[in-house]
Design a protein around this motif. Structure first.
Motif, PDB file in Angstrom:
ATOM      1  N   GLN A 281     -55.198 -80.367 -41.116  1.00 39.73           N
ATOM      2  CA  GLN A 281     -54.849 -81.249 -42.221  1.00 39.73           C
ATOM      3  C   GLN A 281     -53.544 -81.911 -41.813  1.00 39.73           C
ATOM      4  O   GLN A 281     -52.478 -81.334 -41.923  1.00 39.73           O
ATOM      5  CB  GLN A 281     -54.682 -80.457 -43.513  1.00 39.73           C
ATOM      6  N   LEU A 282     -53.645 -83.156 -41.316  1.00 38.50           N
ATOM      7  CA  LEU A 282     -52.476 -83.844 -40.794  1.00 38.50           C
ATOM      8  C   LEU A 282     -51.589 -84.337 -41.926  1.00 38.50           C
ATOM      9  O   LEU A 282     -52.079 -84.677 -43.007  1.00 38.50           O
ATOM     10  CB  LEU A 282     -52.905 -85.022 -39.926  1.00 38.50           C
TER      11      LEU A 282
ATOM     12  N   VAL B 115     -50.920 -77.935 -33.020  1.00 41.10           N
ATOM     13  CA  VAL B 115     -50.301 -76.780 -33.681  1.00 41.10           C
ATOM     14  C   VAL B 115     -51.132 -76.518 -34.925  1.00 41.10           C
ATOM     15  O   VAL B 115     -51.207 -77.370 -35.812  1.00 41.10           O
ATOM     16  CB  VAL B 115     -48.828 -77.060 -34.061  1.00 41.10           C
ATOM     17  N   ASP B 116     -51.797 -75.361 -34.984  1.00 43.59           N
ATOM     18  CA  ASP B 116     -52.647 -75.090 -36.141  1.00 43.59           C
ATOM     19  C   ASP B 116     -51.827 -74.532 -37.300  1.00 43.59           C
ATOM     20  O   ASP B 116     -50.608 -74.392 -37.209  1.00 43.59           O
ATOM     21  CB  ASP B 116     -53.821 -74.177 -35.774  1.00 43.59           C
TER      22      ASP B 116
ATOM     23  N   ARG C 114     -50.204 -83.039 -32.614  1.00 46.21           N
ATOM     24  CA  ARG C 114     -51.023 -82.985 -33.820  1.00 46.21           C
ATOM     25  C   ARG C 114     -50.767 -81.642 -34.486  1.00 46.21           C
ATOM     26  O   ARG C 114     -51.301 -80.635 -34.066  1.00 46.21           O
ATOM     27  CB  ARG C 114     -52.506 -83.123 -33.479  1.00 46.21           C
ATOM     28  N   ALA C 115     -49.926 -81.667 -35.499  1.00 44.19           N
ATOM     29  CA  ALA C 115     -49.562 -80.429 -36.195  1.00 44.19           C
ATOM     30  C   ALA C 115     -50.200 -80.441 -37.580  1.00 44.19           C
ATOM     31  O   ALA C 115     -50.192 -81.461 -38.268  1.00 44.19           O
ATOM     32  CB  ALA C 115     -48.054 -80.309 -36.309  1.00 44.19           C
TER      33      ALA C 115
ATOM     34  N   MET D 162     -46.167 -88.360 -33.064  1.00 44.41           N
ATOM     35  CA  MET D 162     -46.647 -87.384 -34.042  1.00 44.41           C
ATOM     36  C   MET D 162     -47.882 -87.968 -34.715  1.00 44.41           C
ATOM     37  O   MET D 162     -47.840 -89.087 -35.228  1.00 44.41           O
ATOM     38  CB  MET D 162     -45.574 -87.097 -35.091  1.00 44.41           C
ATOM     39  N   ALA D 163     -48.981 -87.234 -34.730  1.00 45.27           N
ATOM     40  CA  ALA D 163     -50.214 -87.698 -35.354  1.00 45.27           C
ATOM     41  C   ALA D 163     -50.138 -87.471 -36.863  1.00 45.27           C
ATOM     42  O   ALA D 163     -49.740 -86.409 -37.325  1.00 45.27           O
ATOM     43  CB  ALA D 163     -51.411 -86.961 -34.771  1.00 45.27           C
TER      44      ALA D 163
END
Length: 143
Positions: free
Chosen positions: A45-46, A65-66, A105-106, A132-133
């Protein structure tokens, strides 16, 4: 007087039922315990952003990064969450090219420290094109 024959009338046979059962259990165990390497199935969930900046057309290095703070470089998971392990994985994935774009992508629910650790490792290695996504923020009338 003949008391018994020298040979038996029945031919010996091998019972394959138990062998098939064991093989079926082994195949079932392997199918259940196998992890399929599909990082695209990782649900992130970005965070949202108002600006719609697009990434460069080149092939960027993806750092995921999950929500639990675990790192993934491309399709490979990083086993430890410290800076040294992350730097080793980044060097293995990128090689000597420090000019390639890197997209972080965190997940929006990931710990802030995990994102900072990823950015710190990238900065220490000399990567300069960091992105940063995010996802587009919903408009005021869509809420």
């Amino acid at each position: 007087m003949k008391l018994g024959r020298g040979r038996m009338d029945e031919d010996p046979e091998i019972n394959l039922i138990s062998l098939i059962d064991v093989l079926f259990c082994l195949i079932l165990f392997l199918v259940v315990t196998t992890t399929f390497n599909q990082r695209s199935m990782l649900k992130l969930q970005l965070p949202q952003s108002q600006s719609g900046a697009q990434a460069d057309a080149g092939e960027p290095l993806m750092v995921l990064v999950d929500s639990e703070g675990k790192y993934f470089i491309g399709n490979n998971a990083v086993l430890k969450t410290d800076v040294a392990s992350l730097k080793e994985a980044l060097v293995a994935a990128a090689g000597d090219d420090r000019t390639m774009p890197v997209v972080v992508r965190a997940d929006a629910r990931s710990p802030y420290q995990s994102v900072i650790t990823a950015m710190d490792a990238l900065g220490q290695l000399g990567f300069v094109k960091l992105q940063m996504a995010t996802t587009p923020a919903p408009k005021a009338n869509e809420r």
